[in-house]
Design an enzyme around this catalytic site. Structure first.
Site, PDB file in Angstrom:
ATOM      1  N   ARG A   1      -4.293  -1.764   0.224  1.00 20.56           N
ATOM      2  CA  ARG A   1      -5.301  -2.710   0.724  1.00 20.56           C
ATOM      3  C   ARG A   1      -5.256  -2.758   2.241  1.00 20.56           C
ATOM      4  O   ARG A   1      -4.184  -2.739   2.837  1.00 20.56           O
ATOM      5  CB  ARG A   1      -5.032  -4.114   0.158  1.00 20.56           C
ATOM      6  CG  ARG A   1      -5.126  -4.134  -1.340  1.00 20.56           C
ATOM      7  CD  ARG A   1      -4.998  -5.521  -1.908  1.00 20.56           C
ATOM      8  NE  ARG A   1      -4.991  -5.423  -3.375  1.00 20.56           N
ATOM      9  CZ  ARG A   1      -4.824  -6.449  -4.189  1.00 20.56           C
ATOM     10  NH1 ARG A   1      -4.653  -7.673  -3.689  1.00 20.56           N
ATOM     11  NH2 ARG A   1      -4.842  -6.274  -5.486  1.00 20.56           N
TER      12      ARG A   1
ATOM     13  N   ARG B   1       2.920  -9.144   2.479  1.00 16.57           N
ATOM     14  CA  ARG B   1       1.559  -8.620   2.646  1.00 16.57           C
ATOM     15  C   ARG B   1       1.627  -7.241   3.295  1.00 16.57           C
ATOM     16  O   ARG B   1       1.775  -7.121   4.502  1.00 16.57           O
ATOM     17  CB  ARG B   1       0.744  -9.583   3.516  1.00 16.57           C
ATOM     18  CG  ARG B   1      -0.748  -9.308   3.554  1.00 16.57           C
ATOM     19  CD  ARG B   1      -1.472 -10.316   4.425  1.00 16.57           C
ATOM     20  NE  ARG B   1      -1.363 -11.668   3.922  1.00 16.57           N
ATOM     21  CZ  ARG B   1      -2.159 -12.193   2.975  1.00 16.57           C
ATOM     22  NH1 ARG B   1      -3.140 -11.475   2.491  1.00 16.57           N
ATOM     23  NH2 ARG B   1      -1.982 -13.422   2.573  1.00 16.57           N
TER      24      ARG B   1
ATOM     25  N   GLU C   1       1.733 -16.835  -4.234  1.00 11.73           N
ATOM     26  CA  GLU C   1       1.066 -16.099  -5.309  1.00 11.73           C
ATOM     27  C   GLU C   1       1.815 -14.799  -5.637  1.00 11.73           C
ATOM     28  O   GLU C   1       2.151 -14.019  -4.759  1.00 11.73           O
ATOM     29  CB  GLU C   1      -0.359 -15.760  -4.880  1.00 11.73           C
ATOM     30  CG  GLU C   1      -1.095 -14.956  -5.934  1.00 11.73           C
ATOM     31  CD  GLU C   1      -2.456 -14.460  -5.450  1.00 11.73           C
ATOM     32  OE1 GLU C   1      -3.020 -15.067  -4.519  1.00 11.73           O
ATOM     33  OE2 GLU C   1      -2.935 -13.455  -5.995  1.00 11.73           O
TER      34      GLU C   1
ATOM     35  N   SER D   1      -2.205 -12.906 -10.411  1.00 10.20           N
ATOM     36  CA  SER D   1      -3.518 -13.522 -10.514  1.00 10.20           C
ATOM     37  C   SER D   1      -4.108 -13.048 -11.821  1.00 10.20           C
ATOM     38  O   SER D   1      -4.240 -11.847 -12.035  1.00 10.20           O
ATOM     39  CB  SER D   1      -4.368 -13.045  -9.332  1.00 10.20           C
ATOM     40  OG  SER D   1      -5.511 -13.842  -9.211  1.00 10.20           O
TER      41      SER D   1
ATOM     42  N   ARG E   1       6.648  -8.737  -4.133  1.00  7.09           N
ATOM     43  CA  ARG E   1       6.826 -10.186  -4.042  1.00  7.09           C
ATOM     44  C   ARG E   1       7.892 -10.667  -5.023  1.00  7.09           C
ATOM     45  O   ARG E   1       8.592 -11.641  -4.757  1.00  7.09           O
ATOM     46  CB  ARG E   1       5.492 -10.902  -4.282  1.00  7.09           C
ATOM     47  CG  ARG E   1       4.528 -10.691  -3.115  1.00  7.09           C
ATOM     48  CD  ARG E   1       3.263 -11.498  -3.218  1.00  7.09           C
ATOM     49  NE  ARG E   1       2.415 -11.241  -2.052  1.00  7.09           N
ATOM     50  CZ  ARG E   1       1.270 -11.855  -1.799  1.00  7.09           C
ATOM     51  NH1 ARG E   1       0.827 -12.789  -2.637  1.00  7.09           N
ATOM     52  NH2 ARG E   1       0.579 -11.571  -0.717  1.00  7.09           N
TER      53      ARG E   1
END
Length: 425
Positions: free
Chosen positions: A265, A280, A352, A355, A394
RNA sequence: GGAGAGGUGGCCGAGUGGUUGAAGGCGCAGCACUGGAAAUGCUGUUUGGCGGCAGUCAACGAGGGUUCGAAUCCCUCCCUCUCCGCCA
């Protein structure tokens, strides 16, 4: 993609549901206007086409019967005339159809009726918490990136050297831990009934359109220069598109898949956010769960999917909470979404880590994933769902913090010990 | 990268200008026959748009062209396969 018919027939309701999203404003008036024009032109065109077909058949018949050329000539002339009118109307119809398609592809999914209404993430709803008893009492916990450096698990500088910022290189036990997490998660979900797939991680733009990343979010993904190929931002894209343009048999449903893939990403628009550590990155690993289900069961399948993702956190004994996203925070393609947020002691917050979304027929309509019920005529769109099970990086960050001892060592979660062959990192 | 072949319904496969949305076969479903089954026979079996559900229009890889009419002729593009080269 929303169904044009539904928009046409329930415009006020659709508009109201779109308004609940609040991130952007979506106006369906132009769409409705173009739709009216298109339908009108289309019906004229159909009539002309019918006449043209009729003439063609008539000429064919006369010619086979050895008819008089003088009799045929007027028909040819009428045919020419009809054809000319047809040709004249075509560009406009094409243009309208194209524009309608564009507008339709740019519209997000409608929030489910059960999705709480709210403006942004501050109005998300905490559904439940798990594992308070595992929250570490140690008050001197180093942030995951610092402990990772100390234990030589992650080489941040060299990751940047070979790529650029937001890339890392896992080293030694760090790399092994990543690999162990991937295997652990896959094994658990395979046991739960998900069939593992290892899909391509370069995907074409049709696939990205199918799941909803295109056309709106082109800048969020990495694109190959010479081919129509993109680095996949999530396994959701290749896995959901496995069944693109297919008509499944109802008895095949539900289909469950799990997949490990790296994800890429650009993180456009998040400059300055989470610049430290591995929260991230431009490249990260993830195990994804994807379901294709009968529409009647999708709500229940969604709850079950969340439970499957939660099971990983529970087995790793990582404290987390489940948050239901409000309408204003919902992703483009989702109708309903739960986020799993894991406890990060150094920050004193939940972050998070998964999801889990129900897209209902939104992606299926874009990707033309349909099913047929036995002898019944007609096809229906399946419902698609997916969720991270989980984001590996994560998870590693959460382990590095939640399993940190006062002496600076990090214990290996019991569930992972068989995979890593050690008890301490 | 070089050379060649090809893209038609769930599959195989015919079709080179005119009731062809598409022969034939396989598969599948229903019915008949049977105590039950096999075999056999008959019937049915793509998808989408519009619709007063009678119909009608579209689609034979995609797009354009020729023609009264194209799966069939012409052009462009895409994809797949085979052989050679290169390569994890």
């Amino acid at each position: 993609m929303l169904e044009l018919k539904q928009i046409r027939e329930n415009a006020p309701v659709v508009q109201e549901l779109l308004n609940r999203r609040s991130a952007d404003t979506y106006d369906i008036q132009q769409l409705l206007q173009l739709d009216r024009q298109q339908r009108e032109l289309e019906s004229t065109r159909t009539n002309l086409q019918a006449r043209s077909n009729e003439i063609g058949k008539l000429i064919g018949k006369k010619m086979r019967e050895g008819g008089d050329p003088k009799e045929i000539q007027p028909l040819k002339e009428e045919g020419n005339e009809v054809r000319a009118r047809l040709a004249a109307s075509e560009p406009e119809i094409k243009e309208l159809k194209k524009k309608i398609e564009e507008l339709l592809l740019a519209l997000p999914n409608l929030p489910d009726e059960t999705t709480p209404v709210g403006k942004n993430e501050t109005e998300n709803v905490e559904v439940r918490r798990w594992g308070d008893e595992y929250v570490p009492q140690n008050s001197h916990i180093l942030p995951h990136d610092e402990i990772a450096k100390k234990l030589n698990l992650i080489d941040f500088e060299r990751g940047v050297k070979v790529a650029q910022s937001r890339f890392v290189c896992l080293t030694g036990v760090g790399a092994a831990l990543e690999r162990a997490l991937i295997s652990f998660m896959l094994d658990r979900q395979i046991a739960a009934g998900y069939v593992e797939v290892m899909p391509p991680v370069l995907v074409n733009s049709t696939a990205l359109t199918g799941t909803g990343q295109l056309p709106k979010f082109a800048l969020d993904s990495f694109k190959c220069e010479k081919e129509d190929l993109w680095l996949t931002p999530t396994a959701e894209v290749p896995v959901t598109n496995l069944y693109r343009e297919e008509i499944l048999e109802a008895s095949q449903l539900p289909i469950y898949h799990c997949a490990y893939t790296p994800c890429f990403r650009r993180e456009a628009g998040s400059y300055g956010k989470d610049t430290k550590g591995i929260i991230r990155l431009h490249q990260f690993n993830k195990v994804e769960l994807v379901k294709f289900v009968h529409p009647d069961t999708s709500a229940a399948e969604h709850e079950a999917l969340v439970k499957d993702a939660e099971a990983i956190l529970q087995e790793l004994k990582l404290p987390y909470r489940v948050v239901e996203l409000c309408s204003g925070d919902l992703g483009f393609s989702a109708a309903k979404c739960y986020d799993l947020e894991v406890w990060l002691p150094s920050a004193g917050t939940y972050r998070e880590i998964s999801s889990c979304s129900n897209f209902k027929d939104f992606q299926a309509r874009r990707a033309k994933i349909r099913f047929k019920e036995g002898k019944k005529k007609g096809t229906k769109f399946v419902h698609t769902l997916n969720g991270s099970g989980l984001a590996i990086g994560r998870t590693m960050a959460a382990i590095l913090e939640n399993y940190q001892e006062p002496n600076g060592k990090v214990k290996v979660p019991e569930a992972l010990q068989p995979y890593l062959q050690r008890e301490v990192l």
